[in-house]
Design an enzyme around this catalytic site. Structure first.
Site, PDB file in Angstrom:
ATOM      1  N   ARG A 203       0.851  -1.183   0.000  1.00 40.99           N
ATOM      2  CA  ARG A 203       0.000   0.000   0.000  1.00 40.99           C
ATOM      3  C   ARG A 203       0.888   1.233   0.000  1.00 40.99           C
ATOM      4  O   ARG A 203       1.410   1.654   1.031  1.00 40.99           O
ATOM      5  CB  ARG A 203      -0.898  -0.032   1.242  1.00 40.99           C
ATOM      6  CG  ARG A 203      -2.007   1.009   1.239  1.00 40.99           C
ATOM      7  CD  ARG A 203      -2.605   1.148   2.630  1.00 40.99           C
ATOM      8  NE  ARG A 203      -1.709   1.876   3.508  1.00 40.99           N
ATOM      9  CZ  ARG A 203      -1.573   1.650   4.811  1.00 40.99           C
ATOM     10  NH1 ARG A 203      -2.226   0.678   5.389  1.00 40.99           N
ATOM     11  NH2 ARG A 203      -0.748   2.378   5.531  1.00 40.99           N
TER      12      ARG A 203
ATOM     13  N   HIS B 192      -3.756   4.249   4.624  1.00 45.12           N
ATOM     14  CA  HIS B 192      -4.870   3.311   4.792  1.00 45.12           C
ATOM     15  C   HIS B 192      -6.173   3.983   4.378  1.00 45.12           C
ATOM     16  O   HIS B 192      -6.962   3.431   3.600  1.00 45.12           O
ATOM     17  CB  HIS B 192      -4.946   2.857   6.241  1.00 45.12           C
ATOM     18  CG  HIS B 192      -6.146   2.023   6.560  1.00 45.12           C
ATOM     19  ND1 HIS B 192      -6.310   0.752   6.065  1.00 45.12           N
ATOM     20  CD2 HIS B 192      -7.251   2.292   7.298  1.00 45.12           C
ATOM     21  CE1 HIS B 192      -7.463   0.260   6.497  1.00 45.12           C
ATOM     22  NE2 HIS B 192      -8.056   1.176   7.239  1.00 45.12           N
TER      23      HIS B 192
ATOM     24  N   TYR C 265       4.431   5.324  11.159  1.00 41.67           N
ATOM     25  CA  TYR C 265       4.706   3.925  11.508  1.00 41.67           C
ATOM     26  C   TYR C 265       5.511   3.151  10.464  1.00 41.67           C
ATOM     27  O   TYR C 265       5.855   2.008  10.707  1.00 41.67           O
ATOM     28  CB  TYR C 265       3.395   3.181  11.790  1.00 41.67           C
ATOM     29  CG  TYR C 265       2.360   3.237  10.685  1.00 41.67           C
ATOM     30  CD1 TYR C 265       2.441   2.412   9.567  1.00 41.67           C
ATOM     31  CD2 TYR C 265       1.287   4.121  10.766  1.00 41.67           C
ATOM     32  CE1 TYR C 265       1.494   2.460   8.563  1.00 41.67           C
ATOM     33  CE2 TYR C 265       0.325   4.171   9.765  1.00 41.67           C
ATOM     34  CZ  TYR C 265       0.435   3.340   8.667  1.00 41.67           C
ATOM     35  OH  TYR C 265      -0.516   3.397   7.676  1.00 41.67           O
TER      36      TYR C 265
END
Length: 388
Positions: free
Chosen positions: A280, A284, A293
């Site tokens: 990805r 998100h 992160y």
């Protein structure tokens, strides 16, 4: 399930051997990140170069949908948007492997599959704008409603597949009749109970369903290493059906593997788990900040495996597309962007009574009474000087 054989290709139960957790040397790949065609002993791409150009167009326009929707959210026109940046090959390859009679059950990110099923992307924007309940007719393109509850669609898909068995549209040998179901979900959803329950039912009833997991490495901020000790596709063996890991950034390989798994299901040989190993590259959703992160170095590494660029490299290297082709596609993408920007802002406000029309295929007497009661309630505001 090695006893199941078919004439469309290899027995998946025998072919899908062990892979390494980083993708592995046996990862099914037919087009390298550099745009070179490679052979695989068990899977092959059986379409011509015109089809590859079509896949390229699909991916470019799907990415444009994603880009425009993200921009619309940033301008306050959408409440939220779930990006698919970097996952175009997984969605287009699997989506184009579907036949008309097959049925797809998406999550909330399968914009590319929706494109393949001829769903107007404005319908997707309406859901995220909050002006409808995602209530497009599932029979329009055999594409189910977007599912927000993580993993729930895998149970829906399995039940629908079991219904296909009882309708006699599985294993008849008629290519225009035999059908299958594909259930899309992510690596994070693989940790949900619903998904594992769907695996159990699908295996027990030998249901014609392909579980298509887009392993994009992150369940929001949770890395795949925190979710599983083995490659996700290997979990299928514990439930009694085969699994395969395919290069999810390779549209040719994704198409070939999906085609084989879907045909296996149509032939009455039961479920398959396809793990599309991808990344990805975006967030998100538009409420997420992935810089908190994950490492920028990882993102840069995966950019070198961009699914669109590898197909462009193949087309260019082999003289299959000239500058006019790319410029015309850019113009088409601009027109699509204009359609989305203008169309999104022009979407009508929802009508409160419409919600009653999307509960059952045929409205029940009880529901009709509820609709009439709610209509009377709304009318009461007009009699008191209010408005709907």
């Amino acid at each position: 399930m090695s006893e199941h054989k078919s004439d469309f290709g290899p027995d998946l139960g025998e072919v899908f051997g062990p892979h390494q957790a980083d993708g592995g040397p046996d990862l099914v790949q037919l087009l390298t990140p550099e745009g070179e065609r490679v052979e695989h002993p068990d899977f092959s791409f059986d379409l011509d170069d015109e089809a590859i150009k079509g896949f390229f167009r699909d991916m470019v326009l799907t990415r444009r949908i994603d880009t425009e929707a993200t921009a619309l959210q940033r301008h306050g026109e959408l409440g939220i948007w779930a990006q698919l940046l970097g996952q175009e090959a997984a969605q287009i390859g699997s989506g184009r492997a579907l036949r008309k009679q097959d049925f797809a059950f998406p999550t909330y990110r399968e914009h590319g599959v929706a494109w393949c099923r001829d769903i107007d992307p404005l319908r997707l924007l309406g859901l995220f704008r909050g002006v409808d309940q995602g209530g497009w007719d599932p029979n329009d393109g055999n594409f189910g409603l977007y599912t927000i509850v993580i993993g729930a669609q895998t149970l829906h898909a399995t039940g629908y597949a079991m219904g296909m068995q009882r309708d006699g549209v599985v294993g008849t040998g008629d290519p225009d009749r035999d059908a299958a179901v594909v259930a899309y979900f992510g690596d994070g959803a693989s940790s949900q109970g619903d998904v594992n329950e769907a695996f159990i039912f699908a295996a027990s009833y030998n249901a014609p369903v392909v579980f298509f997991c887009q392993n994009n490495q992150w369940a929001i901020s949770e890395p795949i290493e925190r979710q599983t000790r083995i490659p996700l596709y290997q979990r299928a063996l514990g439930f009694g059906f085969p699994g395969v890991r395919v290069d999810g950034n390779d549209v040719l390989a994704t198409y070939a593997v999906s085609q084989a798994a879907l045909q296996r299901a149509r032939d009455g040989q039961g479920p398959t788990l396809v793990e599309a190993y991808t990344y990805r590259m975006g967030a998100h959703t538009t409420t997420d900040d992935p810089t908190r992160y994950r490492l920028s170095e990882d993102l840069e590494t995966w950019k070198l495996k961009d699914p669109i660029q590898r197909v462009k490299a193949y087309l260019t290297r082999n003289g299959l597309a000239d500058q006019d082709f790319f410029e015309e596609l850019d113009h088409e993408a601009e027109k699509l962007g204009e359609h989305l920007r203008e169309g999104c802002r022009a979407l009508p406000e929802p009508k409160p009574l419409d919600v009653f029309d999307y509960v059952y295929a045929e409205q029940t007497e009880e529901l009709a009474e509820q609709k009439a009661g709610y209509a009377a309630y709304l009318d009461s505001f007009e009699t008191t000087g209010g408005h709907r």
